[in-house]
Scaffold this motif. Structure first.
Motif, PDB file in Angstrom:
ATOM      1  N   ASP A 183      -1.942  16.284  14.679  1.00 14.32           N
ATOM      2  CA  ASP A 183      -2.813  16.763  13.586  1.00 14.32           C
ATOM      3  C   ASP A 183      -2.717  18.273  13.383  1.00 14.32           C
ATOM      4  O   ASP A 183      -3.471  18.843  12.590  1.00 14.32           O
ATOM      5  CB  ASP A 183      -4.288  16.420  13.896  1.00 14.32           C
ATOM      6  CG  ASP A 183      -4.477  14.938  14.072  1.00 14.32           C
ATOM      7  OD1 ASP A 183      -3.759  14.182  13.398  1.00 14.32           O
ATOM      8  OD2 ASP A 183      -5.313  14.538  14.899  1.00 14.32           O
ATOM      9  N   GLN A 243      -0.731  20.447  11.967  1.00 12.93           N
ATOM     10  CA  GLN A 243      -0.479  21.046  10.651  1.00 12.93           C
ATOM     11  C   GLN A 243      -1.731  21.025   9.765  1.00 12.93           C
ATOM     12  O   GLN A 243      -2.013  21.985   9.052  1.00 12.93           O
ATOM     13  CB  GLN A 243       0.670  20.325   9.955  1.00 12.93           C
ATOM     14  CG  GLN A 243       1.173  21.146   8.785  1.00 12.93           C
ATOM     15  CD  GLN A 243       2.340  20.487   8.105  1.00 12.93           C
ATOM     16  OE1 GLN A 243       2.515  19.270   8.174  1.00 12.93           O
ATOM     17  NE2 GLN A 243       3.162  21.267   7.443  1.00 12.93           N
ATOM     18  N   GLU A 244      -2.498  19.941   9.880  1.00 12.58           N
ATOM     19  CA  GLU A 244      -3.707  19.838   9.044  1.00 12.58           C
ATOM     20  C   GLU A 244      -4.876  20.657   9.577  1.00 12.58           C
ATOM     21  O   GLU A 244      -5.700  21.129   8.820  1.00 12.58           O
ATOM     22  CB  GLU A 244      -4.170  18.385   8.960  1.00 12.58           C
ATOM     23  CG  GLU A 244      -3.493  17.603   7.862  1.00 12.58           C
ATOM     24  CD  GLU A 244      -2.965  16.293   8.378  1.00 12.58           C
ATOM     25  OE1 GLU A 244      -3.730  15.569   9.037  1.00 12.58           O
ATOM     26  OE2 GLU A 244      -1.765  16.011   8.160  1.00 12.58           O
ATOM     27  N   GLN A 245      -4.925  20.816  10.897  1.00 14.00           N
ATOM     28  CA  GLN A 245      -6.131  21.406  11.506  1.00 14.00           C
ATOM     29  C   GLN A 245      -5.992  22.879  11.869  1.00 14.00           C
ATOM     30  O   GLN A 245      -6.988  23.542  12.135  1.00 14.00           O
ATOM     31  CB  GLN A 245      -6.466  20.631  12.807  1.00 14.00           C
ATOM     32  CG  GLN A 245      -6.689  19.153  12.608  1.00 14.00           C
ATOM     33  CD  GLN A 245      -7.999  18.869  11.887  1.00 14.00           C
ATOM     34  OE1 GLN A 245      -8.881  19.694  11.842  1.00 14.00           O
ATOM     35  NE2 GLN A 245      -8.095  17.697  11.269  1.00 14.00           N
ATOM     36  N   GLU A 288       4.738  15.628  11.756  1.00 11.19           N
ATOM     37  CA  GLU A 288       4.601  16.916  11.041  1.00 11.19           C
ATOM     38  C   GLU A 288       3.884  17.935  11.910  1.00 11.19           C
ATOM     39  O   GLU A 288       4.200  19.121  11.894  1.00 11.19           O
ATOM     40  CB  GLU A 288       3.843  16.721   9.734  1.00 11.19           C
ATOM     41  CG  GLU A 288       4.695  16.030   8.708  1.00 11.19           C
ATOM     42  CD  GLU A 288       4.033  15.975   7.339  1.00 11.19           C
ATOM     43  OE1 GLU A 288       2.831  16.268   7.242  1.00 11.19           O
ATOM     44  OE2 GLU A 288       4.748  15.622   6.387  1.00 11.19           O
ATOM     45  N   GLY A 289       2.912  17.444  12.680  1.00 11.62           N
ATOM     46  CA  GLY A 289       2.155  18.348  13.542  1.00 11.62           C
ATOM     47  C   GLY A 289       3.042  18.978  14.606  1.00 11.62           C
ATOM     48  O   GLY A 289       3.033  20.198  14.801  1.00 11.62           O
TER      49      GLY A 289
END
Ligand SMILES: Cc1cc2nc3c(=O)[nH]c(=O)nc-3n(C[C@H](O)[C@H](O)[C@H](O)COP(=O)(O)OP(=O)(O)OC[C@H]3O[C@@H](n4cnc5c(N)ncnc54)[C@H](O)[C@@H]3O)c2cc1C
Length: 495
Positions: A248, A250-252, A295-296
């Motif tokens: 997570d 990349q999002e966080q 992605e992360g």
């Protein structure tokens, strides 16, 4: 057992305070029948490099943990305090003589003064017949070994990253971690004296002090800085915990109120954790690829390459080690002399909530989230038009993860003075950054209690009525006007 090259070797530890995957320690253990480890504190030089209480406290606390781990393997760790780098060669020469050392092993360090110190040590020890081996360990590959088509060091991150990945993706990586040395047995411990007397200031001892020179244990005795757990066990646990959420990342990673980044920087910098262990974890989560299905993990590997890029930069462009901007024309920026603005920035009293929350996080914990490092650095160098070197120095004073290469690189990036810098016309707006990355104001509320009662809508840019009761300062500058002014100043450098 195969014959070893040397009877007695010495490992000189610096910012590589671990047993696991330590190249110099591994090579020494392979090459020597008997082995001791030394750490040399140089508080005057550390001060002149800007190292603050927090990073030095982290170093000494980590060293104590390492000494205990090495003792279990009957490997002694000696401690020596000198004034500065200038005394190191002569001291090591005496130590090698008195302990009958036949070879010295260390992991390379890259800032200019460290390189000069290491060259002097090599020269001095060569004259008394002790070879010195400096190993690549702080970086994945030796700085200088990855160059552009014309054979120069990269000045821009993205082509550096592309070239690195093209060379290393999906191949036999060569970044496999090395094992810690095995126990050398109780008899081995008996080979080494408890302490030895040296000519000059200090003796070689086993006891590691809480502090050296004029360093304090932590500034103002702020205990939260000392809450960082130390040692390779703590670093390994954090890495394991982070592996569960790396997908997570990349999002966080841009939200300071969310624990979305690894917080491993203090450990990577004092060397309690190797960069290869980090790469190993992320590749395992990413099909063994630098750019893979996660992605992360791919994004986190890119951040490790930012670290690599800045380490290479100080070797390829040593100008940045001389307190100079990489872009010489930016030496002409008419930096503001308003010390009051700088002081308000340092204290987290600028009246811009996200900037103040970030600076208070730094002052209280010794660490700041990456998104906020960019925001506060942009605010200081652009909106307050204050010399980036003042911010760089303040960060060195406070950060528990202070590292010359990453810090200088980050500051020159934000100030648009560096190699791979933000274009001068792109200035972060702290209010928009705040709304975007701390949408409900949770981070601001955690560090600016004066604003606790404000709604998610108002907290980013509190309405004027708050300032009248003086519980929170009015903004130190008009963000729109100061941005315009900074852009004009930088644009004028071109003419
Ligand atoms: C003005 C400024 C000053 C900085 N000063 C330092 C410093 O003194 N020491 C330091 O380690 N980092 C510094 N950074 C980089 C970055 O902010 C920190 O490495 C990161 O916030 C550490 O948190 P983390 O371990 O959770 O990072 P993660 O997001 O989990 O990243 C993993 C690791 O990658 C490396 N890394 C990530 N981003 C960067 C980056 N932009 N540049 C270099 N390495 C990076 C770090 O080693 C980090 O621990 C600075 C950035 C800026 C903009």
């Amino acid at each position: 057992m195969p014959e070893k090259a040397y009877q007695r070797g010495l490992v000189w530890l610096r910012n590589d305070l671990r047993m696991d995957d330590n190249t110099a320690l591994y090579r020494a253990a392979k090459a020597c029948n008997a082995l001791a480890v030394i750490f040399i504190a140089c508080p005057q030089t550390w001060r002149s490099h800007g190292d603050g209480d927090n990073v030095v406290a982290m170093r000494l606390r980590t060293l104590k943990a390492l000494q205990a781990s090495l003792a279990k393997k009957h490997i002694p760790l000696y401690f020596l305090e000198l004034r500065g780098f200038a005394q190191v060669s002569a001291a090591l020469e005496q130590i090698c003589r008195k302990l009958n050392i036949e070879a010295l092993f260390a992991n390379a360090e890259y800032p200019l003064n460290e390189q000069r110190r290491d060259a002097a040590v090599r020269e001095t020890l060569r004259s008394v017949g002790v070879p010195v081996e400096y190993c690549t360990d702080r970086t994945l590959i030796p700085p200088g070994s990855l160059t552009t088509g014309s054979g120069e060091g990269f000045k821009v991150y993205t082509p550096f990253k592309r070239a690195f990945i093209a060379r290393h993706d999906n191949r036999d990586q060569g970044f496999e971690p090395l094992p810690a040395p095995r126990s050398l047995g109780a008899d081995h411990g008996d080979l080494w004296p408890e302490w030895i007397a040296l000519e000059g200031e200090h003796n070689l001892v086993r006891a590691i002090p809480d502090t050296v020179g004029d360093y304090g244990v932590a500034p103002g005795g702020d205990s939260r800085v000392l809450e960082w757990a130390v040692g390779e066990g703590a670093a390994k646990t954090l890495l394991e915990e982070f592996s569960a959420i790396v997908a997570d990342y990349q999002e966080q990673r841009d939200f300071p109120a969310v624990p979305g980044t690894s917080r491993l920087s203090p450990y990577l910098n004092c060397g309690a954790l190797s960069v290869r262990r980090c790469v190993q974890m992320a590749l395992a989560e990413n099909d063994g690829r630098w750019v893979g299905s996660s992605e992360g993990a791919s994004c986190w590997l890119s951040e490790l390459l930012w670290r690599e890029f800045y380490q290479h930069l100080v070797v390829n462009f040593p100008r940045v080690c001389r307190n100079l901007p990489f872009k010489p024309e930016t030496e002409r920026v008419p930096w503001s002399r308003r010390t009051e603005d700088f002081e308000r920035w340092c204290e987290g009293q600028t009246g811009v909530p996200i900037v103040d929350a970030a600076m208070r996080q730094l002052n209280q914990t010794g660490w700041m989230h990456n998104r906020l490092r960019m925001v506060v650095a942009s605010f200081l160098t652009k909106n307050l038009l204050t010399d980036w070197r003042k911010g760089e120095h303040y960060f060195m004073q406070k950060l528990v993860d202070a590292d010359f290469a990453a810090n200088n690189g980050g500051w020159q990036w934000a100030a648009s003075t560096g190699t791979d810098a933000a274009p001068y016309f792109r200035v972060f707006n702290p209010y928009s950054q705040s709304k975007r990355f701390d949408p409900d104001g949770a981070f601001i509320r955690a560090f600016v209690p004066e604003l606790e009662g404000y709604s998610a809508k108002d907290i980013h840019c509190p309405p004027n009525d708050l300032f009248s009761d003086r519980s929170y300062p009015a903004p130190v500058c008009d963000v729109t006007e100061s941005r315009k002014h900074a852009i004009e100043v930088f644009a004028n450098l071109k003419s």
